[in-house]
Every structure is written in C-alpha cells, then in structure tokens.
Design an enzyme around this catalytic site. Sequence first.
Site, PDB file in Angstrom:
ATOM      1  N   ASP A  34       4.416 -10.118   6.262  1.00  0.00           N
ATOM      2  CA  ASP A  34       5.847 -10.415   6.231  1.00  0.00           C
ATOM      3  C   ASP A  34       6.387 -10.851   7.579  1.00  0.00           C
ATOM      4  O   ASP A  34       7.356 -11.602   7.653  1.00  0.00           O
ATOM      5  CB  ASP A  34       6.640  -9.195   5.724  1.00  0.00           C
ATOM      6  CG  ASP A  34       6.614  -8.023   6.685  1.00  0.00           C
ATOM      7  OD1 ASP A  34       5.669  -7.907   7.491  1.00  0.00           O
ATOM      8  OD2 ASP A  34       7.545  -7.188   6.627  1.00  0.00           O
ATOM      9  N   ASN A  35       5.767 -10.394   8.643  1.00  0.00           N
ATOM     10  CA  ASN A  35       6.269 -10.669   9.996  1.00  0.00           C
ATOM     11  C   ASN A  35       5.120 -10.741  10.983  1.00  0.00           C
ATOM     12  O   ASN A  35       3.983 -10.397  10.662  1.00  0.00           O
ATOM     13  CB  ASN A  35       7.240  -9.574  10.474  1.00  0.00           C
ATOM     14  CG  ASN A  35       8.492  -9.466   9.648  1.00  0.00           C
ATOM     15  OD1 ASN A  35       8.808  -8.406   9.114  1.00  0.00           O
ATOM     16  ND2 ASN A  35       9.230 -10.558   9.532  1.00  0.00           N
ATOM     17  N   HIS A  90       2.764  -1.439  10.011  1.00  0.00           N
ATOM     18  CA  HIS A  90       4.066  -1.059  10.570  1.00  0.00           C
ATOM     19  C   HIS A  90       3.921   0.284  11.289  1.00  0.00           C
ATOM     20  O   HIS A  90       3.170   1.149  10.859  1.00  0.00           O
ATOM     21  CB  HIS A  90       5.081  -0.946   9.434  1.00  0.00           C
ATOM     22  CG  HIS A  90       6.508  -0.826   9.882  1.00  0.00           C
ATOM     23  ND1 HIS A  90       6.999   0.286  10.521  1.00  0.00           N
ATOM     24  CD2 HIS A  90       7.556  -1.688   9.769  1.00  0.00           C
ATOM     25  CE1 HIS A  90       8.284   0.115  10.782  1.00  0.00           C
ATOM     26  NE2 HIS A  90       8.645  -1.084  10.340  1.00  0.00           N
ATOM     27  N   CYS A 114      11.877  -7.910   8.622  1.00  0.00           N
ATOM     28  CA  CYS A 114      11.289  -7.446   7.359  1.00  0.00           C
ATOM     29  C   CYS A 114      12.119  -7.837   6.137  1.00  0.00           C
ATOM     30  O   CYS A 114      11.622  -8.488   5.218  1.00  0.00           O
ATOM     31  CB  CYS A 114      11.129  -5.930   7.384  1.00  0.00           C
ATOM     32  SG  CYS A 114       9.885  -5.343   8.558  1.00  0.00           S
ATOM     33  N   HIS A 148      12.180  -2.794   0.467  1.00  0.00           N
ATOM     34  CA  HIS A 148      13.079  -3.167   1.577  1.00  0.00           C
ATOM     35  C   HIS A 148      14.091  -4.248   1.205  1.00  0.00           C
ATOM     36  O   HIS A 148      14.510  -5.047   2.045  1.00  0.00           O
ATOM     37  CB  HIS A 148      12.284  -3.589   2.815  1.00  0.00           C
ATOM     38  CG  HIS A 148      12.936  -3.129   4.091  1.00  0.00           C
ATOM     39  ND1 HIS A 148      12.469  -3.462   5.349  1.00  0.00           N
ATOM     40  CD2 HIS A 148      14.027  -2.336   4.305  1.00  0.00           C
ATOM     41  CE1 HIS A 148      13.231  -2.910   6.280  1.00  0.00           C
ATOM     42  NE2 HIS A 148      14.186  -2.232   5.663  1.00  0.00           N
ATOM     43  N   SER A 157      11.702   1.489   4.858  1.00  0.00           N
ATOM     44  CA  SER A 157      10.703   1.162   5.862  1.00  0.00           C
ATOM     45  C   SER A 157       9.988   2.410   6.378  1.00  0.00           C
ATOM     46  O   SER A 157      10.494   3.536   6.268  1.00  0.00           O
ATOM     47  CB  SER A 157      11.372   0.431   7.027  1.00  0.00           C
ATOM     48  OG  SER A 157      10.417  -0.068   7.931  1.00  0.00           O
ATOM     49  N   LYS A 210       6.073  -1.310  -0.317  1.00  0.00           N
ATOM     50  CA  LYS A 210       7.376  -1.332   0.348  1.00  0.00           C
ATOM     51  C   LYS A 210       8.264  -2.427  -0.252  1.00  0.00           C
ATOM     52  O   LYS A 210       7.868  -3.588  -0.341  1.00  0.00           O
ATOM     53  CB  LYS A 210       7.161  -1.577   1.846  1.00  0.00           C
ATOM     54  CG  LYS A 210       8.428  -1.838   2.642  1.00  0.00           C
ATOM     55  CD  LYS A 210       8.083  -2.087   4.105  1.00  0.00           C
ATOM     56  CE  LYS A 210       9.279  -2.565   4.897  1.00  0.00           C
ATOM     57  NZ  LYS A 210       8.955  -2.779   6.324  1.00  0.00           N
ATOM     58  N   ASP A 216       2.412  -5.470   6.465  1.00  0.00           N
ATOM     59  CA  ASP A 216       3.688  -5.213   7.138  1.00  0.00           C
ATOM     60  C   ASP A 216       3.502  -5.317   8.647  1.00  0.00           C
ATOM     61  O   ASP A 216       2.919  -4.431   9.284  1.00  0.00           O
ATOM     62  CB  ASP A 216       4.178  -3.810   6.753  1.00  0.00           C
ATOM     63  CG  ASP A 216       5.656  -3.604   7.044  1.00  0.00           C
ATOM     64  OD1 ASP A 216       6.283  -4.508   7.632  1.00  0.00           O
ATOM     65  OD2 ASP A 216       6.187  -2.540   6.683  1.00  0.00           O
TER      66      ASP A 216
END
Length: 526
Positions: A322-323, A270, A112, A167, A190, A165, A70
């Site tokens: 994811d990001n 995260h 996300c 989301h 999140s 997670k 994350d």
Amino acid sequence: MRDDERDESVEDEQHSDSPSHASIQLAGTTLLTAVDPQSAVPTETAGTQQPAPATGVDTGRPNIILVLMDNLGYGELGVYGGGILRGAPTPRIDTLAAEGTRLLNFNVEAQCTPSRAALLTGRYAIRTGNGSVPIFTPRYGLVQWEYTLAEMLSDVGYATGIFGKWHLGHTDGRYPTDQGFDEWYGIPNSTDEAFWPDHPTYRPGSDPAAGPEYVMESTKGEAPRKLKIYDLPQRRIMDRELTGKAKDFISRQAKAGKPFFAYVPYTMPHYPVAPAPEFDGKTGNGYWADALTQMDAYTGQLLDTVEQLGMKDNTIFIFTSDNGPEMLEPWNGWGGPWSGTYFTGLEASLRVPFIIAWPGKIPAGRVSNEIVHEMDLFTTVAAIVRGKVPTDRIIDGVDQSPFFLGEQEKSNRDGFVVYVGEDIFGVKWQNWKMMTKKLATRVGQIEQWNVPRFFNLYLDPKEAHALSYEGEYTWVRWPVAKILVDHMASLAKYPPIQPGAPDPYRPPAAQSVGQSGPVSTMTGPD
C-alpha cells in the site's frame, strides 16, 4: 454501496455540440476537449456500462487473489534488490515474479488510508474524502455511494472476502461488508494501535475514538463482531491467522465452484515489526530478516493452496504494497534506489513492489518500467471480468489489460498527480517529476518552492539535483502541467467528498467552470 445508490447519476451534466475541439492523450485515455486548455474537464455520462472482455481473456472469469503488504518498501524483496541483502531470501515471491510480470514503476498514494481508497475505487483518494489518514474526524472512510472493486466483482458473481487490515472506516456502515465484501476477518484501523492496551499512559475512556482496536469479523448483512483486543501479543500472530482464514475461504469457494476475490491486506511490516513466534529468530539476522521470511512463507502458503486445488491456471495472483517504507526507528524499511519514505512525495513513497501472474495469459519473466498506478487495477479488473465501471463520477484509473496481457509494450498511463495527504506536491510524467513541495520524511518540515523544480529520474533517481533553471529542459513543463490543469479543472467541476461526510451521500450537481466546447469523457472500454 447500497443498490438504491448504485444507479444514481448526475443529472445536470450538459454536453455542448461545439465542433471546436482537439484530441489529446492523458494517462493513456483519449479525451475530447475544447481548444482552450482551461476547458479540459473529465466528466462522465449517466449510469454504468458493461465493458467488453479484454482480448485473449477466457469467457470464464478468473479467480483473483490480491496480497497487499503494509508499508513494504521497494527494495525489500530479492527480485527488487533486497532478499539476502536484507538478511533473508524471498524464494516464493521471487518465483512468482519469474512466473509473471514484475513492474518497476508501480505507484501508490503516500499514506495508508488514501492508498486503500484509491485501490478499491479507481479514484484519487482526495475525491472520496480519504486524502489523508484520519486525524480530525472519527467518522472516516468510504461513503456507501462509492462503488468498490469488491462490489463490482460481487455484481458479476464473485464471492468476495477480505482478510486483514481495512483502514477505510470503523463506524456503522463503513466496514468491509458494507462495501461489497461477503466476509471479513481482520482489523478496522492500523497496527500502531496495538501499542495502546498495555501501555501505562493509555486512557481508553478519554474519548470514544480512543478505545482499543479489536480483531473483528463480519458477514454481509450482519453487524461486525469484536473478537479480541488487538494488542502486541496478538500483533505477532495476526498475519498467521489472516493466512489461515484466506486459505479456508479459497478452499470453500473452490468446493462451491464459484469465482472468488480474496483480498489479503496483511498487517506486516507496519510498525511494530514483530514476527510470529515460529519465525522469531529463525534467520539469525534479526527481526527484519525474520519478518521477510514470514512474508515469503505466508505468500507461499496461499500459492500452494491455489495449486493444490488445481486452480493456478485460472487465478490472477497479485502481490504489492500500500505504501513505501517505514521511517520510524528501529523499524526502518528500505526503498532500494529511491529516496524517501511513505508520507512523502519522493519516489520511495510512490514506487512499491508489484508482481502479477496468470499462467498462459500474463507473460512470464517480464520486467517493465512503464508507469502504472494502483487506481488502474479497478478498471483493469473490470475489463478482464467484464464488470461495470461507473460513469456517473470521475474514474481516474485506466484499463491496463492490453499491457498486462502482453498485447502491447506500453502502459496506457504516462503520468499522475502526486498527493501527500490532501496536498498536491507535484506531477509525475514519464521519467520526469515537476514538484512544488518536498518532504524528506514523515515527520519532517515541508519545503515549498515558488518555482517548480524538475527532476529527470533517469539522470537523478535520488531527486537530488533539480533542473529548474536549465533552459534545455523547460519544455517539460507543458506536458506535465497539462495533467495538473486537467485534474484541477475536474476537482472544480466535481468537488471532492468532504472527510467525515455522513451517509446517505448524494453528489452535488456538476459545477460550471465556464466551458465553451465539448467536455471530455472517460468511460473505459467500449
């Protein structure tokens, strides 16, 4: 997606028999279009198709483990230039890269929720009503009409589990076990919500959507159960618990002799970045180095479980994020050579680490700068396991199995549209970007340009020197703009699902966009 929705198709598609057409390449897929560029609209035929197995793939179906970090930036891992440079080596993940293929140009959506939607559906997140993280509606996520990677694998006999997670929805009908997963342990939203329970300003009764987040579990066909509040102490041990649950799932499926899909979307790094007690202070180099050590160790535990069970040779192991990196202090991540953070259209937001290993099938020690998008995993996995790819909707992912399996050096994709939230910021094509907007950080101000700006990422990886006014580069606008024209035409013909759309969802009939020739098809492998 429910069975009664799965076989629904758009019944109003009309296909002209006009001979006036040209064959073009978009994202590696041959599209038949009318000569008029305005008529290049991808559409699908009704129903689903059964792809043939990819060349070189065993007739048996491999297990699949997908680790999704994350907000792990491009530059954090040792094999991506980080590791000891960030205070801690990552030997287990680095070894995984040596045993498989590592991509330098694997791209994701900028936020996300959009990223997870694109990953699981093979579609731009805007199409599914998840173009942005949820802000204005508490009912968000995937409608049951969407067909997920988990549903596709379940339909060909896989056990499917998610540990982490989600989301992609936190209301009835929107949980993982409503979307193809047999079991789930994790959090619906999140990790920033872990701040709420113990903060003196928190008012949980202020709105139904403002309640505390819970660690939850569920099995298919049953309502999810709330187990405990996801607060800051729980945040520290969350990924430890997820690792244990994933290992148990893998072991159970090995005993049952059933192929499995273990989706492990970890909550780290995260913000708040908070390592588990056994890793807190372990490196002596601060919390970020401790967190890197934790990520590497938990990934190593999953790898060890597969090897101890004798399943390594028949397991595809994917590690990615994811990001791009976090921008909020003091939890700033690092995008390596690229500019930006997540929530922007800059390269650090789009490019994330990606490692894929499958002994004897995927070349070991290979490093590639070919463009791949997370949407491609849906269609690629479908080709490998002989799964179904829906043909009653736009599927934006392309089959990358020949590329991953080493049968070709080139990716089947050469570009994609760059979204930030629900806004188009530009297009990436080969080593070029055409951008009409710029956002330097998540909380910055959007800068908009009347004339598109072009960036050559070979010459300008930091995207600091636009080439918009240099005549020798203006040819780039044609191949780049073609991707955008086709995409906009497809959105006009098949309007996106609106954020917060209720279930049951039924797609509207295709909209006419004045086509005079045959429309194109994207149907995946023959």
